[in-house]
Design a protein around this motif. Structure first.
Motif, PDB file in Angstrom:
ATOM      1  N   ASP A 347     -22.648 -38.916  49.452  1.00  0.00           N
ATOM      2  CA  ASP A 347     -22.573 -40.004  50.426  1.00  0.00           C
ATOM      3  C   ASP A 347     -21.611 -39.569  51.526  1.00  0.00           C
ATOM      4  O   ASP A 347     -21.232 -38.406  51.592  1.00  0.00           O
ATOM      5  CB  ASP A 347     -22.120 -41.322  49.764  1.00  0.00           C
ATOM      6  N   MET A 348     -21.181 -40.481  52.361  1.00  0.00           N
ATOM      7  CA  MET A 348     -20.301 -40.075  53.461  1.00  0.00           C
ATOM      8  C   MET A 348     -18.893 -39.720  52.968  1.00  0.00           C
ATOM      9  O   MET A 348     -18.129 -39.048  53.652  1.00  0.00           O
ATOM     10  CB  MET A 348     -20.259 -41.168  54.540  1.00  0.00           C
ATOM     11  N   PHE A 349     -18.540 -40.160  51.757  1.00  0.00           N
ATOM     12  CA  PHE A 349     -17.214 -39.906  51.181  1.00  0.00           C
ATOM     13  C   PHE A 349     -17.182 -38.588  50.396  1.00  0.00           C
ATOM     14  O   PHE A 349     -16.231 -37.820  50.496  1.00  0.00           O
ATOM     15  CB  PHE A 349     -16.841 -41.074  50.272  1.00  0.00           C
ATOM     16  N   ILE A 350     -18.226 -38.357  49.613  1.00  0.00           N
ATOM     17  CA  ILE A 350     -18.291 -37.181  48.749  1.00  0.00           C
ATOM     18  C   ILE A 350     -19.597 -36.447  49.008  1.00  0.00           C
ATOM     19  O   ILE A 350     -20.664 -37.059  49.066  1.00  0.00           O
ATOM     20  CB  ILE A 350     -18.222 -37.579  47.264  1.00  0.00           C
ATOM     21  N   GLN A 351     -19.507 -35.134  49.140  1.00  0.00           N
ATOM     22  CA  GLN A 351     -20.700 -34.306  49.273  1.00  0.00           C
ATOM     23  C   GLN A 351     -20.730 -33.318  48.107  1.00  0.00           C
ATOM     24  O   GLN A 351     -19.766 -32.591  47.872  1.00  0.00           O
ATOM     25  CB  GLN A 351     -20.713 -33.539  50.601  1.00  0.00           C
ATOM     26  N   GLY A 352     -21.839 -33.316  47.376  1.00  0.00           N
ATOM     27  CA  GLY A 352     -21.984 -32.387  46.265  1.00  0.00           C
ATOM     28  C   GLY A 352     -21.030 -32.664  45.130  1.00  0.00           C
ATOM     29  O   GLY A 352     -20.583 -31.742  44.444  1.00  0.00           O
ATOM     30  N   GLY A 353     -20.716 -33.966  44.905  1.00  0.00           N
ATOM     31  CA  GLY A 353     -19.789 -34.332  43.845  1.00  0.00           C
ATOM     32  C   GLY A 353     -20.485 -34.527  42.510  1.00  0.00           C
ATOM     33  O   GLY A 353     -21.708 -34.560  42.407  1.00  0.00           O
ATOM     34  N   SER A 354     -19.682 -34.642  41.466  1.00  0.00           N
ATOM     35  CA  SER A 354     -20.201 -34.872  40.121  1.00  0.00           C
ATOM     36  C   SER A 354     -19.160 -35.640  39.324  1.00  0.00           C
ATOM     37  O   SER A 354     -17.999 -35.770  39.738  1.00  0.00           O
ATOM     38  CB  SER A 354     -20.515 -33.538  39.435  1.00  0.00           C
ATOM     39  N   ILE A 355     -19.591 -36.158  38.168  1.00  0.00           N
ATOM     40  CA  ILE A 355     -18.681 -36.892  37.286  1.00  0.00           C
ATOM     41  C   ILE A 355     -18.605 -36.158  35.954  1.00  0.00           C
ATOM     42  O   ILE A 355     -19.617 -35.939  35.298  1.00  0.00           O
ATOM     43  CB  ILE A 355     -19.152 -38.342  37.077  1.00  0.00           C
ATOM     44  N   ARG A 356     -17.387 -35.777  35.577  1.00  0.00           N
ATOM     45  CA  ARG A 356     -17.183 -35.058  34.326  1.00  0.00           C
ATOM     46  C   ARG A 356     -17.263 -36.009  33.131  1.00  0.00           C
ATOM     47  O   ARG A 356     -17.216 -37.230  33.273  1.00  0.00           O
ATOM     48  CB  ARG A 356     -15.823 -34.360  34.319  1.00  0.00           C
ATOM     49  N   GLU A 357     -17.304 -35.422  31.948  1.00  0.00           N
ATOM     50  CA  GLU A 357     -17.395 -36.235  30.736  1.00  0.00           C
ATOM     51  C   GLU A 357     -16.146 -37.089  30.519  1.00  0.00           C
ATOM     52  O   GLU A 357     -16.209 -38.122  29.836  1.00  0.00           O
ATOM     53  CB  GLU A 357     -17.647 -35.344  29.524  1.00  0.00           C
ATOM     54  N   ASP A 358     -15.009 -36.696  31.088  1.00  0.00           N
ATOM     55  CA  ASP A 358     -13.799 -37.506  30.950  1.00  0.00           C
ATOM     56  C   ASP A 358     -13.725 -38.626  31.983  1.00  0.00           C
ATOM     57  O   ASP A 358     -12.767 -39.403  31.994  1.00  0.00           O
ATOM     58  CB  ASP A 358     -12.544 -36.634  31.037  1.00  0.00           C
ATOM     59  N   GLY A 359     -14.739 -38.706  32.859  1.00  0.00           N
ATOM     60  CA  GLY A 359     -14.771 -39.764  33.872  1.00  0.00           C
ATOM     61  C   GLY A 359     -14.181 -39.365  35.207  1.00  0.00           C
ATOM     62  O   GLY A 359     -14.201 -40.161  36.154  1.00  0.00           O
ATOM     63  N   GLN A 360     -13.676 -38.137  35.332  1.00  0.00           N
ATOM     64  CA  GLN A 360     -13.123 -37.691  36.608  1.00  0.00           C
ATOM     65  C   GLN A 360     -14.245 -37.386  37.590  1.00  0.00           C
ATOM     66  O   GLN A 360     -15.143 -36.605  37.292  1.00  0.00           O
ATOM     67  CB  GLN A 360     -12.271 -36.436  36.423  1.00  0.00           C
ATOM     68  N   VAL A 361     -14.193 -38.028  38.750  1.00  0.00           N
ATOM     69  CA  VAL A 361     -15.150 -37.732  39.812  1.00  0.00           C
ATOM     70  C   VAL A 361     -14.647 -36.495  40.548  1.00  0.00           C
ATOM     71  O   VAL A 361     -13.538 -36.490  41.093  1.00  0.00           O
ATOM     72  CB  VAL A 361     -15.290 -38.924  40.775  1.00  0.00           C
ATOM     73  N   MET A 362     -15.463 -35.454  40.568  1.00  0.00           N
ATOM     74  CA  MET A 362     -15.059 -34.170  41.131  1.00  0.00           C
ATOM     75  C   MET A 362     -15.510 -34.075  42.583  1.00  0.00           C
ATOM     76  O   MET A 362     -16.703 -34.153  42.888  1.00  0.00           O
ATOM     77  CB  MET A 362     -15.664 -33.032  40.304  1.00  0.00           C
ATOM     78  N   ASN A 384      -4.703 -33.834  61.776  1.00  0.00           N
ATOM     79  CA  ASN A 384      -5.329 -32.524  61.869  1.00  0.00           C
ATOM     80  C   ASN A 384      -5.685 -32.095  60.452  1.00  0.00           C
ATOM     81  O   ASN A 384      -4.815 -32.069  59.565  1.00  0.00           O
ATOM     82  CB  ASN A 384      -4.378 -31.487  62.468  1.00  0.00           C
ATOM     83  N   VAL A 385      -6.962 -31.802  60.212  1.00  0.00           N
ATOM     84  CA  VAL A 385      -7.365 -31.291  58.898  1.00  0.00           C
ATOM     85  C   VAL A 385      -7.085 -29.796  58.877  1.00  0.00           C
ATOM     86  O   VAL A 385      -7.725 -29.017  59.581  1.00  0.00           O
ATOM     87  CB  VAL A 385      -8.855 -31.578  58.623  1.00  0.00           C
ATOM     88  N   ILE A 386      -6.098 -29.400  58.085  1.00  0.00           N
ATOM     89  CA  ILE A 386      -5.639 -28.010  58.051  1.00  0.00           C
ATOM     90  C   ILE A 386      -6.499 -27.153  57.137  1.00  0.00           C
ATOM     91  O   ILE A 386      -6.828 -26.010  57.450  1.00  0.00           O
ATOM     92  CB  ILE A 386      -4.170 -27.945  57.593  1.00  0.00           C
ATOM     93  N   ASP A 387      -6.845 -27.707  55.982  1.00  0.00           N
ATOM     94  CA  ASP A 387      -7.567 -26.909  54.988  1.00  0.00           C
ATOM     95  C   ASP A 387      -8.258 -27.852  54.006  1.00  0.00           C
ATOM     96  O   ASP A 387      -7.932 -29.035  53.928  1.00  0.00           O
ATOM     97  CB  ASP A 387      -6.587 -26.005  54.230  1.00  0.00           C
ATOM     98  N   SER A 388      -9.207 -27.312  53.271  1.00  0.00           N
ATOM     99  CA  SER A 388      -9.853 -28.073  52.204  1.00  0.00           C
ATOM    100  C   SER A 388      -9.464 -27.482  50.858  1.00  0.00           C
ATOM    101  O   SER A 388      -9.142 -26.287  50.754  1.00  0.00           O
ATOM    102  CB  SER A 388     -11.376 -28.066  52.367  1.00  0.00           C
ATOM    103  N   VAL A 389      -9.473 -28.330  49.842  1.00  0.00           N
ATOM    104  CA  VAL A 389      -9.134 -27.918  48.482  1.00  0.00           C
ATOM    105  C   VAL A 389     -10.346 -28.224  47.620  1.00  0.00           C
ATOM    106  O   VAL A 389     -10.777 -29.376  47.538  1.00  0.00           O
ATOM    107  CB  VAL A 389      -7.905 -28.684  47.956  1.00  0.00           C
ATOM    108  N   SER A 390     -10.908 -27.215  46.981  1.00  0.00           N
ATOM    109  CA  SER A 390     -12.092 -27.437  46.158  1.00  0.00           C
ATOM    110  C   SER A 390     -11.761 -28.341  44.986  1.00  0.00           C
ATOM    111  O   SER A 390     -10.613 -28.416  44.531  1.00  0.00           O
ATOM    112  CB  SER A 390     -12.637 -26.103  45.653  1.00  0.00           C
ATOM    113  N   ALA A 391     -12.777 -29.019  44.483  1.00  0.00           N
ATOM    114  CA  ALA A 391     -12.593 -29.925  43.354  1.00  0.00           C
ATOM    115  C   ALA A 391     -11.979 -29.208  42.155  1.00  0.00           C
ATOM    116  O   ALA A 391     -11.107 -29.759  41.469  1.00  0.00           O
ATOM    117  CB  ALA A 391     -13.932 -30.548  42.973  1.00  0.00           C
ATOM    118  N   SER A 392     -12.419 -27.982  41.910  1.00  0.00           N
ATOM    119  CA  SER A 392     -11.912 -27.235  40.752  1.00  0.00           C
ATOM    120  C   SER A 392     -10.434 -26.893  40.890  1.00  0.00           C
ATOM    121  O   SER A 392      -9.719 -26.761  39.889  1.00  0.00           O
ATOM    122  CB  SER A 392     -12.721 -25.954  40.549  1.00  0.00           C
ATOM    123  N   GLU A 393      -9.958 -26.758  42.129  1.00  0.00           N
ATOM    124  CA  GLU A 393      -8.531 -26.517  42.363  1.00  0.00           C
ATOM    125  C   GLU A 393      -7.733 -27.810  42.357  1.00  0.00           C
ATOM    126  O   GLU A 393      -6.587 -27.841  41.925  1.00  0.00           O
ATOM    127  CB  GLU A 393      -8.331 -25.839  43.721  1.00  0.00           C
TER     128      GLU A 393
END
Length: 408
Positions: A347-362, A384-393
């Protein structure tokens, strides 16, 4: 076969087929238990978190419901609203009333971890869905539930994640200004561990009471440390006071100020002159993509303010919940929770997201810096958006989770 017998048999076959079709239709309709999908928004409507959640979260949920035309799987979608007053007992009482008397199927937001954890436990007992927008790691840790998801951020993502990004950017020495209760301790602990694991230095820490109006003595200690980064491990008015008074003491031109929990409403309240240079992680910035701008402008027309990451996250959570009901043609919590974890989050908030078995939205997070007043070109043009942090990080590895639902 006599003609009249053939006619009777044909009539009987048609009647049988009609009956089967009727039963199939009834069974399909019966998947929505009472013919209504009822969603509760339970948050702070009048206190210190009302700007970052409050009525803005209600409007965000309405926008999600409107995208479905107000119905899903043939059932009307209704929204109810409650103020938990930042009290766990008040929130639990309201949730119990909603679940037991009013037929509420899911509750979203919370914005307060103690309230959210109380309701999450209650919801699990009653097999109801919770869509969490609060910071404690416990939601997906020891207190996790198969019916709960945590959507936006937590103390690991915004403590560890922030420290990790700034360490990578070359900051070697740190000083922690920590509000003295569980919220501040959780963030400062994650930051300290990350900094020290990277071989960098934490030169000191000072803890101050909640709602402290005068932080001058603590700021003098931070200034005297000569640390490259001063962390405001606090939120709300405590974080705002730290930022404002750091500017007054002349700290920010010489030391980088960082904070783990900042919302755009905080920056709006402080003003760019005082907040400039502040660095933090956020899950959402309204002006980052075309899709976020389009949605945020709709929100702005209704609220007169740009959405916080909590409000944007509530929209995303409610939207995904409704998508799962539509895809499964059911409001049964076991069915819907399973489907939510199966479906990708886009959606406009999350792109390519998923939900783990513990309920964490990645989902990815974003390192931002508050602009100088001279660099802001329009209203609410703050980051200013300086950088992005991947879900896994950004989020705690699943292998480290204390959630009993996780198969290790």
């Amino acid at each position: 076969m006599p003609r009249n017998l053939r006619v009777k048999n044909s009539t009987a076959l048609i009647a049988l087929m009609g009956g089967l079709l009727s039963l199939t239709t009834q069974a399909s309709q019966a998947e929505i238990s009472d013919g209504i999908i009822k969603i509760g928004i339970l948050n702070d409507q009048s206190g210190p978190y009302s700007d970052l959640s409050g009525q803005g979260s209600v409007e965000a949920a309405r926008l999600a419901i409107e995208e479905f035309g107000g119905t899903v799987a043939g059932a009307k979608v209704e929204l109810v609203v409650g103020d938990h007053q930042n009290k766990a007992d008040v929130g639990a009482t309201k949730a119990r009333e909603w679940f037991d008397r009013e037929g509420v199927d899911a509750i979203a937001d919370f914005s307060n971890s103690s309230v959210g954890l109380a309701v999450q436990g209650l919801a699990a007992d009653r097999k109801k869905i919770t869509l969490v927008a609060a910071a404690s790691n416990a939601f997906t840790g020891a207190s996790c539930s198969p019916y709960s998801t945590q959507w936006i951020y937590n103390s690991y993502s915004n403590g560890h994640g922030l420290a990790n990004m700034l360490v990578k950017r070359g900051f070697d020495s740190w000083y922690l200004m920590t509000v003295d209760y569980a919220f501040g301790h959780a963030f400062s602990d994650d930051i300290r561990k990350t900094v020290m694991a990277a071989g960098k230095e934490v030169l000191g820490e000072v803890r101050f009471p909640l709602n402290s109006p005068d932080l001058s003595s603590y700021l003098i200690q931070a200034q005297g440390s000569r640390a490259e980064v001063v962390v405001a491990a606090s939120a709300g008015s405590d974080m705002a006071n730290t930022v404002k008074q750091a500017a007054e003491f002349g700290i920010t031109p010489n030391q980088t100020l960082a904070a783990p929990a900042v919302f755009i409403t905080d920056v709006h309240s402080m003003g760019l002159a005082q907040a400039q240079g502040l660095q933090f992680l956020t899950a959402f910035y309204w002006d980052r993509t075309d899709a976020s701008r389009e949605w945020a402008n709709k929100f702005y027309e209704r609220r007169g303010a740009m959405p916080t990451m909590t409000q944007a996250g509530v929209y995303s959570a409610v939207r995904h919940y409704l998508e799962a009901i539509s895809a499964s043609n059911s409001d049964d919590a076991d069915v819907v929770a399973k489907k939510m974890r199966e479906l990708p989050v886009n959606d406009m908030f999350i792109q390519g997201g998923s939900i783990r078995e513990d309920g964490q939205v990645m989902h990815d997070m974003y390192l931002v810096e508050v602009k100088k007043p001279s660099d802001s070109e329009k209203p609410w043009d703050y980051y200013n958006v300086i950088d992005s942090v991947s879900a896994s990080e950004a989020f705690q590895p699943l292998a480290d989770s204390l959630c009993p639902l996780v198969n290790k």
